[in-house]
Motif scaffolding. Structure first.
Motif, PDB file in Angstrom:
ATOM      1  N   ASP A 119       0.820  -1.212   0.000  1.00  0.00           N
ATOM      2  CA  ASP A 119       0.000   0.000   0.000  1.00  0.00           C
ATOM      3  C   ASP A 119       0.851   1.258   0.000  1.00  0.00           C
ATOM      4  O   ASP A 119       0.585   2.207  -0.753  1.00  0.00           O
ATOM      5  N   LYS A 152      -6.959   8.829  -4.756  1.00  0.00           N
ATOM      6  CA  LYS A 152      -7.364   7.563  -5.350  1.00  0.00           C
ATOM      7  C   LYS A 152      -6.969   6.379  -4.447  1.00  0.00           C
ATOM      8  O   LYS A 152      -7.757   5.455  -4.252  1.00  0.00           O
ATOM      9  N   ASN A 153      -5.775   6.435  -3.910  1.00  0.00           N
ATOM     10  CA  ASN A 153      -5.356   5.363  -3.024  1.00  0.00           C
ATOM     11  C   ASN A 153      -6.140   5.376  -1.715  1.00  0.00           C
ATOM     12  O   ASN A 153      -6.480   4.317  -1.173  1.00  0.00           O
ATOM     13  N   GLN A 201      -9.489   3.836  -2.379  1.00  0.00           N
ATOM     14  CA  GLN A 201      -9.391   2.387  -2.503  1.00  0.00           C
ATOM     15  C   GLN A 201      -9.291   1.730  -1.126  1.00  0.00           C
ATOM     16  O   GLN A 201      -9.937   0.697  -0.867  1.00  0.00           O
ATOM     17  N   GLU A 202      -8.500   2.327  -0.244  1.00  0.00           N
ATOM     18  CA  GLU A 202      -8.363   1.772   1.102  1.00  0.00           C
ATOM     19  C   GLU A 202      -9.703   1.766   1.834  1.00  0.00           C
ATOM     20  O   GLU A 202     -10.076   0.773   2.468  1.00  0.00           O
ATOM     21  N   GLN A 252     -12.255  -0.828   0.157  1.00  0.00           N
ATOM     22  CA  GLN A 252     -11.952  -2.236   0.413  1.00  0.00           C
ATOM     23  C   GLN A 252     -12.058  -2.597   1.896  1.00  0.00           C
ATOM     24  O   GLN A 252     -12.252  -3.751   2.242  1.00  0.00           O
ATOM     25  N   PRO A 312     -11.441  -3.180  -5.813  1.00  0.00           N
ATOM     26  CA  PRO A 312     -11.099  -1.754  -5.861  1.00  0.00           C
ATOM     27  C   PRO A 312     -12.084  -0.963  -6.719  1.00  0.00           C
ATOM     28  O   PRO A 312     -12.765  -1.541  -7.583  1.00  0.00           O
ATOM     29  N   PRO A 313     -12.192   0.335  -6.496  1.00  0.00           N
ATOM     30  CA  PRO A 313     -13.054   1.184  -7.326  1.00  0.00           C
ATOM     31  C   PRO A 313     -12.598   1.151  -8.787  1.00  0.00           C
ATOM     32  O   PRO A 313     -11.422   0.928  -9.073  1.00  0.00           O
ATOM     33  N   LYS A 314     -13.542   1.380  -9.689  1.00  0.00           N
ATOM     34  CA  LYS A 314     -13.229   1.462 -11.112  1.00  0.00           C
ATOM     35  C   LYS A 314     -13.552   2.863 -11.626  1.00  0.00           C
ATOM     36  O   LYS A 314     -14.494   3.498 -11.149  1.00  0.00           O
ATOM     37  N   VAL A 349     -18.139   1.839  -7.497  1.00  0.00           N
ATOM     38  CA  VAL A 349     -17.891   0.739  -6.572  1.00  0.00           C
ATOM     39  C   VAL A 349     -18.981  -0.283  -6.889  1.00  0.00           C
ATOM     40  O   VAL A 349     -20.167  -0.022  -6.693  1.00  0.00           O
ATOM     41  N   ALA A 371     -12.355  10.838  -7.244  1.00  0.00           N
ATOM     42  CA  ALA A 371     -12.040  10.186  -5.971  1.00  0.00           C
ATOM     43  C   ALA A 371     -12.281  11.131  -4.804  1.00  0.00           C
ATOM     44  O   ALA A 371     -12.824  10.731  -3.761  1.00  0.00           O
TER      45      ALA A 371
END
Length: 226
Positions: free
Chosen positions: A61, A154-155, A158-159, A162, A169-171, A192, A213
């Motif tokens: 990560d 964005k990261n 995602q964290e 999830q 993960p998101p698209k 999501v 994001a």
């Protein structure tokens, strides 16, 4: 002249420096968008491998966040300026009038194209370009990388997703939504599962996805999920 601008094949260098706005005013030239695509992939790999080697104790990560910080638009634009690429860019008159030589999106995109062209000029031998590219990575202070990586939207999204919503993960669905050739506009939706969680606009795909994001994070915060 910076080594990144020293080519055996001068045609490759000219191609990498040529923006679509220049081609619109000079038919017969080739713009650098395909090279930009290849350069993005090369920089993603090189920065990932660089971090993997430099930080054997670091988890996935954290490496992902730091990689994003090393190759984001702002940082690549700075690399482009340091290499002297800025005023070498071949831009259309409108792009120049709009401050194109200082435009972070144009600078970062051209840097990606130059990296790809240099790779091709070196007979597709990544080991010939690795030391040069890593000099740029080495020049970024550790504190700046850490600060930027900690706020990568964005990261962060995602964290959160999830950990609280979905294991996948998101698209991002991103497309060009108009604008001029030298000043495009993109719109992105972050999903999501099949549900849209945020939307954003930007002058590049990366920027639009970042805004999407950020929008999703703001909505999740409002709902009390973060």
């Amino acid at each position: 002249m910076h080594k990144l601008l020293t080519f055996q094949n001068e045609g490759l260098l000219r191609h990498a420096l040529t923006h679509r706005s220049y081609v619109n005013e000079n038919p017969g030239e080739m713009h650098n968008e395909r090279l930009e695509f290849l350069g993005d992939a090369l920089l993603t790999f090189l920065s990932g491998e660089y971090l993997y080697r430099q930080h054997p104790e670091m988890g996935e990560d954290e490496m992902t966040r730091r990689r994003s910080a090393l190759v984001d638009e702002r940082q690549l634009a700075k690399f482009a300026t340091e290499a002297g690429i800025d005023f070498r860019m071949r831009l259309g008159k409108g792009a120049i009038q709009d401050g194109g030589f200082q435009n972070p999106n144009l600078l970062s995109s051209t840097f990606e194209a130059i990296v790809a062209a240099y790779y091709l000029d070196c007979d597709r031998d990544i080991e010939k370009i690795r030391p040069l590219i890593e000099q740029f990575f080495d020049s970024v202070p550790e504190g700046i990388v850490v600060a930027r990586s900690s706020v990568d939207s964005k990261n962060r999204l995602q964290e959160v997703v999830q950990a609280t919503i979905n294991s996948s993960p998101p698209k991002y669905l991103t497309e060009k939504a108009g604008g001029m050739a030298h000043k495009p506009e993109f719109i992105s939706k972050v999903l999501v599962g099949d549900k849209v969680y945020g939307e954003g606009k930007g002058s590049s795909k990366k920027d639009a996805e970042k805004r999407a994001a950020e929008d999703a994070l703001a909505k999740l915060k409002k709902r009390g999920l973060i």
